[in-house]
Design an enzyme around this catalytic site. Sequence first.
Site, PDB file in Angstrom:
ATOM      1  N   ASP A 141      11.662  -1.587  -3.023  1.00 15.08           N
ATOM      2  CA  ASP A 141      12.639  -0.515  -3.185  1.00 15.08           C
ATOM      3  C   ASP A 141      12.006   0.648  -3.934  1.00 15.08           C
ATOM      4  OD1 ASP A 141      15.390   0.467  -3.042  1.00 15.08           O
ATOM      5  OD2 ASP A 141      15.455   0.124  -5.213  1.00 15.08           O
ATOM      6  N   GLU A 172       9.226   1.379   0.441  1.00 16.87           N
ATOM      7  CA  GLU A 172      10.228   2.364   0.853  1.00 16.87           C
ATOM      8  C   GLU A 172       9.698   3.749   0.496  1.00 16.87           C
ATOM      9  OE1 GLU A 172      14.808   3.896  -0.011  1.00 16.87           O
ATOM     10  OE2 GLU A 172      13.810   2.543  -1.425  1.00 16.87           O
TER      11      GLU A 172
END
Length: 620
Positions: free
Chosen positions: A340, A369
């Site tokens: 993330d 990400e």
Amino acid sequence: MHPIYDSWDPRYKSVFGALRRNAPCTFTLRLPAEIKPDSNPMLILYRIGMKERFIPMNTVQAEDGCIAYSATCSAKYAGVHYYYFSYIQDGRWHYIKKNRGHIGVDADGDLFQLTVYDEAFTTPDFLKGGIMYQIFPDRFCKSGKVHENVPADRVIREDWGGTPLYRPDENGHVWNNDYFGGDLEGIRTKLPYLRELGVTCIYLNPIFEAHENHRYNTANYRQVDPLLGTNEDFAQLCRDAKKLGISVILDGVFSHTGADSIYFNKFNRYDTLGAFNSTESPYYNWYSFQQYPDVYESWWGITTLPNVNENHPDYLEYICGEGGVLEYWLEQGAAGYRLDVADELPDGFLDRLNRCVKKYDSNRIIIGEVWEDASNKEAYGVKRRYLLGDQLDSVMNYPFRSAIMQYLAGMDPEDFRIAVTTILENYPKPVVDVLMNFVSTHDIERAITVLGGESYAGKSKDWAAERYLTHEEYHRGKQKLKCAMVLQYFLPGVPSIYYGDEAGLQGYGDPFNRRCYPWGNEDTELIGFTKELGEIRRKHTVFSEGRLRFLRLEQDAMVFARYDVITKEAVVIALNRTDHDVTICMHEGCGPLHMIQGNISEGCCTLPPYGYAAAETVLL
């Protein structure tokens, strides 16, 4: 007339795209014969922070009204390099750079990018040629299994498929505390369905204990959330998935924790000594307090998500150390991690994370990400080195997603080619082979809604909450989604299906893009189409590591090939992006076409609205 330079043509640059460190590459210019430099041109190569290298070019030959000049060189250091060419004519300097997307003699043009990566860099084979399936665990499948130790303050929904709660309380806070009860056992029971889709890898949004339904506010990195099941349930899921040839990767949320966690413990849910409770807490140094304990650094100012200092030795050891969080879940069967907000993770942390994962097993994967071109991304004033061989294996391919959606909205086909090829040029080939290609995720509107419905821009959540596509909108969105999926499946990289896209699940932005999977109300025709694409991928090895070549670009349709650079064996894809039939001729540079999907007559095929054709061939 030959172009002066084309970095995508092997006659001008002998190695397409990124270059392994110390690997030779030949650069060739073709100047019109009327240009008579005072001396041979120079190739200028440099990396930020280092001096420019001036490399003389040698005259190769005269051809078709041009004089060709070449230079062969390599790069000693990994990193993003830049290059251009220059020559002197009549005592005046001239520069050859990019000029508004075209090559020209222009001192004000852009420089060419040359990504140089570690010569030993490889990426895991298990994902190449495969199909990924992203699951938001609370909303995929509810097994009905009774789970213990579920916190009493959760709102447990009994209306599977209902609209997620989204309105803020009187203080403006959205609690995200309603749960539909999807769990790991539910996922396990649906493994045969996923296998039928051709899925080879499941990507799970966070499963660790947390007190919001998205679970990006980690409460305990070492425990599965009790509503999802147990740690053993996860291990069993991995074991059963492996029997079907399916791997499972986890969402790693390491830039922040939850305030409601064993580490911070702001609300005294736990009997641990959290950083909010005492400066003597073993976790105190993980966080940055401006005014203890109420004012602290948090993710995007959201106080329920206190930021951690990822490079603090205690935190590094907890996550990346021997027996730490990463290693623990790898031992339970995880095939790797999707990270993330990777651009908020400092280089030191990513370096240590990579060493930990790859030491455990070099075939475990690390996906970041990153929303932009990850090869030249700058974050917090630092040029990031995600893709050079010692941090990430892959990234979420937002640039491809943007290009696909814009193409279906009318983007000029040449601009689509430029957008796609630029990423392929800038990314190392090992990264390209495992790029995560998607058209929907938990962070963006579902593709069928974007493609078929009204724009969400400037609208309220109240507007979006109960808004579904009309019959006409759904039909249009579905046809365009199929078209998008053809590109998603057959461009380089790995298609990632966001759960329910294949079943016609709709939704505007968060949380409406996170509705429950519509078991019993699926669009079975769309599921059949998804299976068809998966079967074509599985049967043809060119989709594993094959190169891409655009063969024909017309306003209404395109033809491209995925091919083996040695054997020239290829699968050619023709695609119609319009709402009417289109006839397009397959490229004359192909051998005999053996149709996989669609029909061909005298070298041409007629494509239905938003339809495609596929054929086996050999590129001549």
